[in-house]
Design a protein around this motif. Structure first.
Motif, PDB file in Angstrom:
ATOM      1  N   PRO A  27       0.832  -1.206   0.000  1.00 52.22           N
ATOM      2  CA  PRO A  27       0.000   0.000   0.000  1.00 52.22           C
ATOM      3  C   PRO A  27       0.866   1.256   0.000  1.00 52.22           C
ATOM      4  CG  PRO A  27       0.314  -0.718   2.235  1.00 52.22           C
ATOM      5  CD  PRO A  27       1.086  -1.680   1.361  1.00 52.22           C
ATOM      6  N   ASN A  28       0.222   2.399  -0.022  1.00 59.24           N
ATOM      7  CA  ASN A  28       0.886   3.654   0.263  1.00 59.24           C
ATOM      8  C   ASN A  28       0.980   3.728   1.794  1.00 59.24           C
ATOM      9  OD1 ASN A  28       1.872   6.363  -0.369  1.00 59.24           O
ATOM     10  ND2 ASN A  28       0.018   7.037   0.658  1.00 59.24           N
ATOM     11  N   VAL A  29       2.150   4.013   2.343  1.00 54.35           N
ATOM     12  CA  VAL A  29       2.353   4.056   3.788  1.00 54.35           C
ATOM     13  C   VAL A  29       2.828   5.445   4.185  1.00 54.35           C
ATOM     14  CG1 VAL A  29       3.672   3.108   5.728  1.00 54.35           C
ATOM     15  CG2 VAL A  29       2.933   1.606   3.870  1.00 54.35           C
ATOM     16  N   GLU A  30       2.181   6.004   5.211  1.00 58.42           N
ATOM     17  CA  GLU A  30       2.583   7.311   5.728  1.00 58.42           C
ATOM     18  C   GLU A  30       2.826   7.200   7.223  1.00 58.42           C
ATOM     19  OE1 GLU A  30       0.829  11.778   6.464  1.00 58.42           O
ATOM     20  OE2 GLU A  30      -0.184  10.475   5.037  1.00 58.42           O
ATOM     21  N   ILE A  31       4.007   7.642   7.631  1.00 57.07           N
ATOM     22  CA  ILE A  31       4.345   7.716   9.046  1.00 57.07           C
ATOM     23  C   ILE A  31       4.606   9.184   9.334  1.00 57.07           C
ATOM     24  CG2 ILE A  31       5.991   7.054  10.829  1.00 57.07           C
ATOM     25  CD1 ILE A  31       6.345   4.415   9.361  1.00 57.07           C
ATOM     26  N   ASP A  37       1.379   7.904  17.095  1.00 52.20           N
ATOM     27  CA  ASP A  37       0.906   6.559  17.431  1.00 52.20           C
ATOM     28  C   ASP A  37       0.117   5.927  16.288  1.00 52.20           C
ATOM     29  OD1 ASP A  37      -1.321   8.165  17.526  1.00 52.20           O
ATOM     30  OD2 ASP A  37      -2.131   7.289  19.359  1.00 52.20           O
ATOM     31  N   ARG A  38       0.328   6.412  15.063  1.00 50.92           N
ATOM     32  CA  ARG A  38      -0.474   5.941  13.940  1.00 50.92           C
ATOM     33  C   ARG A  38       0.384   5.734  12.695  1.00 50.92           C
ATOM     34  NH1 ARG A  38      -5.756   9.180  12.357  1.00 50.92           N
ATOM     35  NH2 ARG A  38      -6.439   8.096  14.224  1.00 50.92           N
ATOM     36  N   ILE A  39       0.002   4.714  11.935  1.00 51.63           N
ATOM     37  CA  ILE A  39       0.522   4.502  10.581  1.00 51.63           C
ATOM     38  C   ILE A  39      -0.679   4.581   9.652  1.00 51.63           C
ATOM     39  CG2 ILE A  39       1.623   2.902   8.979  1.00 51.63           C
ATOM     40  CD1 ILE A  39       2.996   1.596  11.397  1.00 51.63           C
ATOM     41  N   THR A  76     -12.800   3.185   5.439  1.00 48.76           N
ATOM     42  CA  THR A  76     -11.738   3.323   6.432  1.00 48.76           C
ATOM     43  C   THR A  76     -11.951   2.343   7.576  1.00 48.76           C
ATOM     44  OG1 THR A  76     -11.439   5.664   5.924  1.00 48.76           O
ATOM     45  CG2 THR A  76     -10.603   4.923   8.034  1.00 48.76           C
ATOM     46  N   ALA A  77     -10.846   1.760   8.030  1.00 51.24           N
ATOM     47  CA  ALA A  77     -10.864   0.876   9.193  1.00 51.24           C
ATOM     48  C   ALA A  77      -9.681   1.228  10.084  1.00 51.24           C
ATOM     49  CB  ALA A  77     -10.771  -0.576   8.755  1.00 51.24           C
ATOM     50  N   LEU A  78      -9.896   1.168  11.380  1.00 50.19           N
ATOM     51  CA  LEU A  78      -8.827   1.355  12.351  1.00 50.19           C
ATOM     52  C   LEU A  78      -8.527   0.011  12.991  1.00 50.19           C
ATOM     53  CD1 LEU A  78      -9.981   4.643  14.123  1.00 50.19           C
ATOM     54  CD2 LEU A  78      -8.286   4.408  12.304  1.00 50.19           C
ATOM     55  N   HIS A  79      -7.242  -0.255  13.217  1.00 51.55           N
ATOM     56  CA  HIS A  79      -6.831  -1.526  13.806  1.00 51.55           C
ATOM     57  C   HIS A  79      -5.542  -1.299  14.585  1.00 51.55           C
ATOM     58  CE1 HIS A  79      -6.555  -5.882  14.089  1.00 51.55           C
ATOM     59  NE2 HIS A  79      -5.289  -5.808  13.710  1.00 51.55           N
ATOM     60  N   GLU A  80      -5.455  -1.859  15.780  1.00 49.48           N
ATOM     61  CA  GLU A  80      -4.261  -1.667  16.595  1.00 49.48           C
ATOM     62  C   GLU A  80      -3.327  -2.864  16.474  1.00 49.48           C
ATOM     63  OE1 GLU A  80      -3.029  -1.056  21.206  1.00 49.48           O
ATOM     64  OE2 GLU A  80      -4.772   0.062  20.476  1.00 49.48           O
ATOM     65  N   THR A  85      -1.788   2.371  16.077  1.00 51.36           N
ATOM     66  CA  THR A  85      -3.047   2.332  15.343  1.00 51.36           C
ATOM     67  C   THR A  85      -2.767   2.379  13.846  1.00 51.36           C
ATOM     68  OG1 THR A  85      -4.227   3.441  17.122  1.00 51.36           O
ATOM     69  CG2 THR A  85      -5.249   3.508  14.950  1.00 51.36           C
ATOM     70  N   LEU A  86      -3.300   1.392  13.136  1.00 47.38           N
ATOM     71  CA  LEU A  86      -3.251   1.412  11.678  1.00 47.38           C
ATOM     72  C   LEU A  86      -4.544   2.034  11.197  1.00 47.38           C
ATOM     73  CD1 LEU A  86      -2.101  -2.249  10.923  1.00 47.38           C
ATOM     74  CD2 LEU A  86      -0.672  -0.226  11.265  1.00 47.38           C
ATOM     75  N   LYS A  87      -4.440   3.023  10.339  1.00 48.16           N
ATOM     76  CA  LYS A  87      -5.612   3.601   9.692  1.00 48.16           C
ATOM     77  C   LYS A  87      -5.543   3.174   8.232  1.00 48.16           C
ATOM     78  CE  LYS A  87      -8.119   7.795   8.600  1.00 48.16           C
ATOM     79  NZ  LYS A  87      -8.105   9.270   8.590  1.00 48.16           N
TER      80      LYS A  87
END
Length: 104
Positions: A27-31, A37-39, A76-80, A85-87
């Motif tokens: 995927p496209n990944v943004e940090i 606390d999120r990717i 959109t889904a959020l998952h830890e 937290t992955l968005k």
């Protein structure tokens, strides 16, 4: 100001995902240096790739939220994972859905 060391936890979580699920589509990944606390993981015109990630991570479809504008739709889904937290977001142009019949 955050330093590169502040990325360690998120980079570790991302590396663990790669080790556990090397077969998943990239995927496209943004940090972000601000939201520490999120990717953010996004898919553009790839609803099938988004679905593969949901399945691999065990994210229930009923937890996915979505919306649409004049020219695009998103899910959109959020998952830890490991305290991070992955968005996950899938973006699709509405004209692309009409052209492909929504398959992806």
């Amino acid at each position: 100001m955050n330093t590169l060391a502040s990325l360690n936890r998120r980079l570790g979580a991302l590396a663990d995902l790669v080790a556990q699920h090397p077969e998943l589509p990239a995927p496209n990944v943004e940090i972000c240096s601000v939201i520490t606390d999120r990717i953010t993981i996004s898919f553009h015109e790839s609803p099938g790739a988004f679905r593969q990630w949901l399945t691999a991570l065990g994210i229930a479809l009923h937890t996915v939220e979505g919306g649409a504008g004049a020219t695009s739709a998103w899910l959109t889904a959020l998952h830890e994972v490991d305290g991070v937290t992955l968005k996950l977001t899938s973006y699709t142009r509405l004209d692309a859905v009409a052209e492909t019949g929504g398959e992806g």
